[in-house]
Each structure stands twice: as C-alpha cells, then as structure tokens.
Design an enzyme around this catalytic site. Structure first.
Site, PDB file in Angstrom:
ATOM      1  N   ASP A 292      -7.133  -1.545  -4.412  1.00 42.03           N
ATOM      2  CA  ASP A 292      -8.221  -1.199  -3.491  1.00 42.03           C
ATOM      3  C   ASP A 292      -9.160  -0.175  -4.128  1.00 42.03           C
ATOM      4  O   ASP A 292     -10.387  -0.270  -4.004  1.00 42.03           O
ATOM      5  CB  ASP A 292      -7.649  -0.635  -2.187  1.00 42.03           C
ATOM      6  CG  ASP A 292      -6.796  -1.651  -1.439  1.00 42.03           C
ATOM      7  OD1 ASP A 292      -7.037  -2.852  -1.597  1.00 42.03           O
ATOM      8  OD2 ASP A 292      -5.886  -1.224  -0.705  1.00 42.03           O
TER       9      ASP A 292
ATOM     10  N   ASP B 144       0.850  -1.185   0.000  1.00 43.10           N
ATOM     11  CA  ASP B 144       0.000   0.000   0.000  1.00 43.10           C
ATOM     12  C   ASP B 144       0.885   1.235   0.000  1.00 43.10           C
ATOM     13  O   ASP B 144       1.971   1.238   0.600  1.00 43.10           O
ATOM     14  CB  ASP B 144      -0.912   0.017   1.229  1.00 43.10           C
ATOM     15  CG  ASP B 144      -1.998  -1.050   1.149  1.00 43.10           C
ATOM     16  OD1 ASP B 144      -2.334  -1.462   0.025  1.00 43.10           O
ATOM     17  OD2 ASP B 144      -2.492  -1.473   2.209  1.00 43.10           O
TER      18      ASP B 144
END
Length: 222
Positions: A195, A181
């Site tokens: 995401d 991330d």
C-alpha cells in the site's frame, strides 16, 4: 629528301593527352554529373548516420529506464512479500508490538478490501483492477524514457504485485484472498508496504503531471 621535308613541312604531332586542352564530350559531362551526385550523396549519408546513431541512443536510454522500472518493482515486491511472511509467522495471533508507544504499532490483520481496509465487499473487483494496472504499466513501459516516471511506475507495479499475490494465494481462495496488513498508526487504517509503495508511486505521478513531464521524456510548459 631534307629539302622536300622543308618544303612540304613536318606534320603537327598531337600533344600528350595530359598536356593538351581538356576535351569536351558526352563522357566528360557524365563524369561531372557523377561527381556532383557524389557530393550531394555524401551529406545525405552523414545525415542518415546521425539519425541512426540518435535512434540507437534513444533506444538504449529507453531500455535503461525499463530496467530501472522493473528493478524498483522487484525491490518493492520483495520487501512486501518478505515482511508479510515474517508477520504471518511471528505476529499473527499475537499481541501487537508497539514501536512508538500508541502512535505506531505492528498489528497483523487480514484485509479483504482495497488499500487501508476500504471496500471489503469488492475483493474480486479489486483483484481485477490490480491485474489491469499491471498490464497497463507493462504496455506503457515500451514508450518509457523518463527516469522519475520509471521509479513511479516501478513503485506502482511492485505494490500491485504484492497485494495481487495475496489475493491469489491466501485464504479464503483464488481472487478472494485477504491481504496481510500490519502497519497500524494511531487513528488511521492498518496497511502494508505494498500500500505504501502504491501511494508513493501515485503521489510521484501527480507531481510529475503538474510539472508537465510525460513518460516519454517530453516536457509541456504552459
């Protein structure tokens, strides 16, 4: 001799077949019935041809929608994969990069949980869920005739594949890999492009459901 023919009379000569009255009999009845059957069969053949053409059109439309689904999935997956490779190579173990002051930064982290960092203790479960989502989308694609649904499912598929790739091939191991991330808004969880694709696809599906549009293209009006 001529006098005898005058007295006896000349026998009648049948008229030509084409000039005489229409003869009746079994053969004429069969011909009329065959002609009627031919007239009835012609509309049936036209209807069958129309149905076949319509089926071919629907099949072609379905194939185009499937192509859109997989094209969107490939684009979403490619953006996610390339961005993570760049982040791992250039940003990991370095100071965060500020894009919009403190409001939006790029900060590389490893996330063992679900999207946005939730549920880090259930990595294997989330891996299985992602794999199941991919299988469901692949099966649903066979009955897909809606372009908006194709885009929505393509985003879901690309995002699920992106995070599943991390869970399968990154440390600490297969089915337990941590997702990369790097998008860090202020006051919000860190996430990645996979995401984002999953969330956008989910929102689009909710909107389509509210509008009553099914994946097969039918519309339900309340």
């Amino acid at each position: 001799m001529a006098e005898a023919e005058r007295i006896i009379g000349t026998p009648d000569i049948p008229e030509a077949a084409g000039d005489g009255p229409e003869q009746s009999g079994p053969d004429s009845g069969e011909s009329a019935a065959a002609e009627q059957d031919g007239q009835r069969a012609e509309p049936d053949a036209e209807g069958a041809a129309d149905a076949e053409a319509e089926a071919g059109t629907a099949d072609g439309k379905g194939k185009r929608r499937i192509a859109v689904l997989f094209a969107v999935a490939v684009v979403a997956y490619a953006f996610d994969l390339i961005s993570k490779m760049i982040v791992v190579a250039k940003l990991e173990h370095h100071e965060p990069i500020e894009l919009v002051g403190e409001w939006l930064r790029l900060s590389a982290i490893r996330n063992a949980g679900a999207a946005f960092g939730f549920g880090e203790a259930f990595t294997i479960i989330f891996t299985c869920i992602a794999a199941a989502v991919i299988v469901v989308i692949a099966r649903l694609a066979r009955k897909l005739y809606s372009l908006p649904w194709a885009i929505a499912l393509g985003l879901l598929l690309g995002g699920a594949l992106g995070n599943l790739t991390d869970r399968l091939f990154r440390t600490p191991g297969v089915f337990e890999g941590a997702v990369v991330d790097f998008i860090a808004p202020k006051g919000f969880a860190v996430f990645n492009l996979a995401d984002s694709a999953i969330v956008c696809g989910g929102i689009l599906i909710v909107l389509l459901s509210f509008r009553g549009l099914d994946p097969d293209g039918t519309v339900h009006k309340d």
